[in-house]
Design an enzyme around this catalytic site. Structure first.
Site, PDB file in Angstrom:
ATOM      1  N   ARG B  69       0.811  -1.217   0.000  1.00  0.00           N
ATOM      2  CA  ARG B  69       0.000   0.000   0.000  1.00  0.00           C
ATOM      3  C   ARG B  69       0.842   1.263   0.000  1.00  0.00           C
ATOM      4  NH1 ARG B  69      -3.422  -3.739   2.925  1.00  0.00           N
ATOM      5  NH2 ARG B  69      -2.250  -3.259   4.823  1.00  0.00           N
ATOM      6  N   GLU B 106       4.205 -10.048  15.343  1.00  0.00           N
ATOM      7  CA  GLU B 106       3.580 -10.545  16.564  1.00  0.00           C
ATOM      8  C   GLU B 106       3.977 -12.011  16.783  1.00  0.00           C
ATOM      9  OE1 GLU B 106      -0.886 -10.461  18.572  1.00  0.00           O
ATOM     10  OE2 GLU B 106      -0.651 -10.317  16.402  1.00  0.00           O
TER      11      GLU B 106
END
Lengths: 182, 182
Positions: B69, B106
């Site tokens: 993006r 994560e």
């Protein structure tokens, strides 16, 4: 149609900035690397300008760009001609409701997705990518747009590899490229 | 710093175009979807203009955009300010010689790559992405640029998730965002 045949003087500058990398991503493939074009602000701007001049004022309301290098060329064109930009993505990247179009690779299959509701029936659309090879991905992109009732006006790429005959896979839709590479 | 706090009149229109998609890509995550912003030519143009107004004439010669993006917002900014655009990509996408920077997710790790030779020592650079969350990816991007001797002037994102404290992971480098989402 290609700007190359029109021998636009800007084309030579653009072509000179494209780097060919042998044996990428696998042996035997001569990869057309457009990142070196992006390092030259004038050549990059000329690239965008050639597309903008062709499509401005033609009532095109959608520029669809194919992930990921179509995301580099599509948005500047969309912004200049006043169209929306619609990203066409690999599976599972777009959140919310999508439609999918499967297409055949040399070995196996892949899939392109578009958001439901991004494009309305009757809208006039361009499909943009950096390069057309076999035309499989562009063909899938066009199907997505046509399935929601849009009219694909033209496919636009910086580079065409004519020996791979991708142009013939576009179901008669016009293709416009700046540079051919044999 | 954020344009949101400065209350530029264009901000409200931009924010209203961002769609929040719950439970994507996994349960509990409220995904900030910028694709709906791209469907509004005026709002998309305002977004780019806000960054261009901030960075034009500041001697910035590099806009580095994070796949994918960041490829949508970075090139229009680069074109308008006369800078080169450098794509920072997931592994094995860039042909030729690259440098890699690993970073923590994560669960597990990922890696960002940049072309060798794309950026020269002493160049002034921006890093652009659609959103900053934990700051891990932006931090890796900055490291790539600094390792080749560039000066990262600022990181620029459309959206910040301040609760994830990404701003603190930028080693004191400034961050400019248009919007915050709590």
């Amino acid at each position: 149609m290609s700007a190359y045949r029109d021998k636009d003087p800007l084309i030579h500058g653009i072509q000179s900035k494209i780097r060919v990398v042998p044996n990428f991503p696998k042996p035997g493939i001569m990869f057309q690397d457009i990142t070196t074009l992006l390092l030259d602000p004038k050549a990059f701007k000329d690239t965008v300008d050639l597309f903008v001049e062709r499509y401005k004022g033609k009532n095109i309301s959608v520029v669809a760009g194919i992930e990921a290098r179509g995301f580099i060329f599509g948005p500047p064109i969309a912004l200049e001609i006043g169209a929306k930009f619609v990203p066409l993505r690999k599976p599972k990247k777009l959140p919310g409701k999508v439609i999918s179009e499967e297409y055949v690779l040399e070995y196996g299959k892949d899939c392109l997705e578009m958001h439901v509701g991004a494009v309305e029936p009757g809208e006039r659309a361009l499909v943009v990518d950096d390069l057309i090879a076999t035309g499989g991905t562009l063909c899938a992109a066009m199907q997505l747009l046509e399935r929601v009732g849009a009219e694909v006006v033209e496919c636009a790429c910086v580079i065409e590899l004519p020996d791979l005959k991708g142009r013939e896979r576009l179901n008669g839709k016009p293709l416009y490229v700046l540079v051919e590479s044999r």
